[in-house]
Write an enzyme that holds these catalytic residues in place. Structure first.
Site, PDB file in Angstrom:
ATOM      1  N   HIS A  68      35.440  41.534  37.208  1.00 45.11           N
ATOM      2  CA  HIS A  68      36.116  41.248  36.055  1.00 45.11           C
ATOM      3  C   HIS A  68      36.712  39.779  36.548  1.00 45.11           C
ATOM      4  O   HIS A  68      37.635  39.719  37.504  1.00 45.11           O
ATOM      5  CB  HIS A  68      36.999  42.079  35.424  1.00 45.11           C
ATOM      6  CG  HIS A  68      38.080  42.689  36.362  1.00 45.11           C
ATOM      7  ND1 HIS A  68      39.494  41.880  36.618  1.00 45.11           N
ATOM      8  CD2 HIS A  68      37.949  43.880  37.222  1.00 45.11           C
ATOM      9  CE1 HIS A  68      39.970  42.783  37.126  1.00 45.11           C
ATOM     10  NE2 HIS A  68      39.217  43.908  37.811  1.00 45.11           N
ATOM     11  N   ASP A  70      39.145  38.647  34.356  1.00 43.03           N
ATOM     12  CA  ASP A  70      40.724  38.800  33.879  1.00 43.03           C
ATOM     13  C   ASP A  70      41.811  39.478  34.849  1.00 43.03           C
ATOM     14  O   ASP A  70      41.137  40.323  35.721  1.00 43.03           O
ATOM     15  CB  ASP A  70      40.670  39.527  32.546  1.00 43.03           C
ATOM     16  CG  ASP A  70      40.161  41.049  32.609  1.00 43.03           C
ATOM     17  OD1 ASP A  70      39.260  41.128  33.369  1.00 43.03           O
ATOM     18  OD2 ASP A  70      40.826  41.953  32.139  1.00 43.03           O
ATOM     19  N   ASP A 101      42.656  41.476  43.246  1.00 43.14           N
ATOM     20  CA  ASP A 101      42.159  42.404  41.802  1.00 43.14           C
ATOM     21  C   ASP A 101      41.817  41.154  41.102  1.00 43.14           C
ATOM     22  O   ASP A 101      42.629  41.183  39.887  1.00 43.14           O
ATOM     23  CB  ASP A 101      43.103  43.322  41.523  1.00 43.14           C
ATOM     24  CG  ASP A 101      42.471  44.274  40.209  1.00 43.14           C
ATOM     25  OD1 ASP A 101      41.511  44.425  40.219  1.00 43.14           O
ATOM     26  OD2 ASP A 101      43.416  44.878  39.811  1.00 43.14           O
ATOM     27  N   GLU A 135      38.472  44.066  31.782  1.00 47.28           N
ATOM     28  CA  GLU A 135      38.593  45.151  32.624  1.00 47.28           C
ATOM     29  C   GLU A 135      40.042  45.562  32.507  1.00 47.28           C
ATOM     30  O   GLU A 135      40.257  46.764  32.335  1.00 47.28           O
ATOM     31  CB  GLU A 135      38.072  44.945  34.040  1.00 47.28           C
ATOM     32  CG  GLU A 135      37.895  46.248  34.555  1.00 47.28           C
ATOM     33  CD  GLU A 135      39.086  46.684  35.272  1.00 47.28           C
ATOM     34  OE1 GLU A 135      39.091  48.042  35.835  1.00 47.28           O
ATOM     35  OE2 GLU A 135      40.166  46.057  35.687  1.00 47.28           O
ATOM     36  N   GLU A 136      41.123  44.770  32.546  1.00 41.71           N
ATOM     37  CA  GLU A 136      42.269  45.146  32.547  1.00 41.71           C
ATOM     38  C   GLU A 136      42.848  45.259  31.216  1.00 41.71           C
ATOM     39  O   GLU A 136      44.340  45.798  30.887  1.00 41.71           O
ATOM     40  CB  GLU A 136      43.337  43.835  33.289  1.00 41.71           C
ATOM     41  CG  GLU A 136      42.841  43.428  34.567  1.00 41.71           C
ATOM     42  CD  GLU A 136      43.111  44.535  35.786  1.00 41.71           C
ATOM     43  OE1 GLU A 136      43.685  45.624  35.073  1.00 41.71           O
ATOM     44  OE2 GLU A 136      42.934  44.403  36.720  1.00 41.71           O
ATOM     45  N   GLU A 164      36.139  46.341  42.710  1.00 44.68           N
ATOM     46  CA  GLU A 164      37.285  46.814  42.708  1.00 44.68           C
ATOM     47  C   GLU A 164      38.136  46.796  44.226  1.00 44.68           C
ATOM     48  O   GLU A 164      37.536  47.345  45.143  1.00 44.68           O
ATOM     49  CB  GLU A 164      37.663  47.962  42.097  1.00 44.68           C
ATOM     50  CG  GLU A 164      37.314  48.015  40.408  1.00 44.68           C
ATOM     51  CD  GLU A 164      38.542  47.168  39.767  1.00 44.68           C
ATOM     52  OE1 GLU A 164      39.343  47.185  40.241  1.00 44.68           O
ATOM     53  OE2 GLU A 164      38.133  46.871  38.503  1.00 44.68           O
ATOM     54  N   HIS A 350      48.585  44.412  40.839  1.00 44.60           N
ATOM     55  CA  HIS A 350      49.303  44.213  39.609  1.00 44.60           C
ATOM     56  C   HIS A 350      50.852  44.283  39.961  1.00 44.60           C
ATOM     57  O   HIS A 350      51.709  44.528  39.273  1.00 44.60           O
ATOM     58  CB  HIS A 350      49.076  45.632  39.100  1.00 44.60           C
ATOM     59  CG  HIS A 350      47.749  45.996  38.502  1.00 44.60           C
ATOM     60  ND1 HIS A 350      47.681  46.722  37.277  1.00 44.60           N
ATOM     61  CD2 HIS A 350      46.628  45.316  38.727  1.00 44.60           C
ATOM     62  CE1 HIS A 350      46.380  46.707  37.033  1.00 44.60           C
ATOM     63  NE2 HIS A 350      45.727  45.833  37.834  1.00 44.60           N
TER      64      HIS A 350
END
EC number: 3.5.1.18
Length: 377
Positions: A68, A70, A101, A135-136, A164, A350
């Site tokens: 991903h 995003d 990520d 995805e997020e 991931e 994150h």
């Protein structure tokens, strides 16, 4: 000193503020590199989400990278040591939102594929890329929609690496060869609101629910198996009352989530929860959200190839684990193929000051390239 190809591409991707579901041009960068390698590109835009499916070759097996573009929001900028969308090198690490990520993984996939095709232009099978910008976020218009499109035309992925951030201490120390399923229940127990001084004129739904909730929380759903821990039941949110201390609430809201192994399925969970609630004679409304089924790749050519690739770079084999939350691997696994996750160290994902070790980008690229060689050379 000139940046290596994977470092330069990672920086380019980080500099694009692709906060979910925005892509901010990241996929255009990837597509340009893949088109130069002879990939056929199919852009798939659903609602607010940008996706693409790229494929080189028409033969089986079909191996794909998935990921991903995003990222999650940066949060409070004053807590970052450096601007989150200005990739910055510091003491051997690359800082920026998405470094781990998963823009580092995306860059490693592209560079590994470029190197592999340069050495094996007539490789066996086919190579695919399934990339999303959702995805997020709510994961409604991203990978799941692409998978549905591919399955509808019987174009199924045989083997897939999801990029991931699977690693814990050093890149490649953990490969996720499966994930637990997830299902969320939103329960509303209905009573009768009233004054706390006159309980005989009311019906307190909190009191009525406690035994049922306790029964659910203490249920042994299964014992797990050699790949998965026992199913976990957790309550993240409860709400009742008006805020006043003299009012018996009319409704009691409880949200619960189960993370379950291959020993259970959605249907069985719904059945057992409903039985428990009915046994306690509750007046209730229950809505379910199905977040994904468990999947497992316990054997097969992909797992062998990835384990060998990690071992060739790190001189040690990875641990195979199914821990953690859900990922887009759960959608890809619906195709019936083998799915594993291999990516950077996840210690800062994150968080503010997200980073990836620069050497790990090179190692991850080598692992991806070696996997391609093991499968398609």
């Amino acid at each position: 000193m000139t940046d290596s190809p994977v470092l330069a591409l990672t920086k380019d991707l980080i500099s694009r503020q692709s906060v979910t579901p925005e892509d901010a041009g990241c996929q255009d960068v990837m597509i340009a590199r893949l088109e130069a390698l002879g990939f056929t590109i199919e852009r798939m835009v659903f609602e607010d989400t940008t996706n693409f499916w790229a494929r080189r070759g028409t033969q089986a097996p079909l191996f794909a990278f998935a990921g991903h573009t995003d990222v999650v929001p940066a949060g409070k900028l004053e807590h970052w040591h450096t601007p989150p969308f200005e990739p910055t090198e510091k003491e051997g690490y690359l800082y920026g939102r998405g470094a781990a990520d998963m823009k580092g993984s995306l860059a490693a996939m592209i560079v590994a594929t470029e190197r592999f095709i340069a050495e094996h232009p007539d490789h066996q099978g086919s190579i695919g890329f399934l990339i999303t910008s959702d995805e997020e976020g709510p994961f409604i218009n991203g990978t799941v929609r692409v998978v549905e499109t591919l399955m509808a035309r019987d174009e199924n992925i045989d083997m897939c690496i999801v990029g991931e951030p699977s690693s814990t201490e050093v890149v490649g120390d953990v490969v996720k060869n499966g994930r637990r399923g997830s299902i969320t229940g939103d329960l509303t127990v209905i009573g009768t609101q009233g004054h706390v001084a006159y309980p005989h004129l009311a019906d307190n739904p909190v009191h009525k629910s406690l035994l049922a909730i306790h029964a659910l929380a203490t249920t042994e759903w299964d014992k797990g198996n050699e790949y998965f821990p026992p199913t976990s039941f957790q309550i993240p949110n409860v709400q009742a009352g008006t805020g006043a201390s003299n009012v018996i609430p009319g409704e009691f809201h409880v949200q619960f989530n189960l993370r379950f192994s291959t020993e259970l399925c959605n249907e069985r969970i719904v059945e057992r929860v409903t039985q428990t609630l009915d046994q306690h004679d509750l007046n209730y409304d229950l809505k379910w959200t199905y977040n994904g089924d468990p999947f497992l790749t316990d054997t097969g050519a992909l797992l062998d190839a990835v384990v060998d690739a990690v071992d060739s770079v790190n001189q040690t084999k990875p641990a195979l684990l199914t821990t953690g939350g859900t990922s887009d691997g759960r959608f890809i696994a619906r195709m019936g193929g083998q799915v594993v996750e291999l990516g950077p160290v996840n210690a800062t994902i994150h968080k503010v000051n997200e980073c990836v070790k620069i050497d790990d980008l090179e190692k991850l690229t080598d692992m991806y390239q070696k996997t391609l060689e093991n499968l398609l050379a």
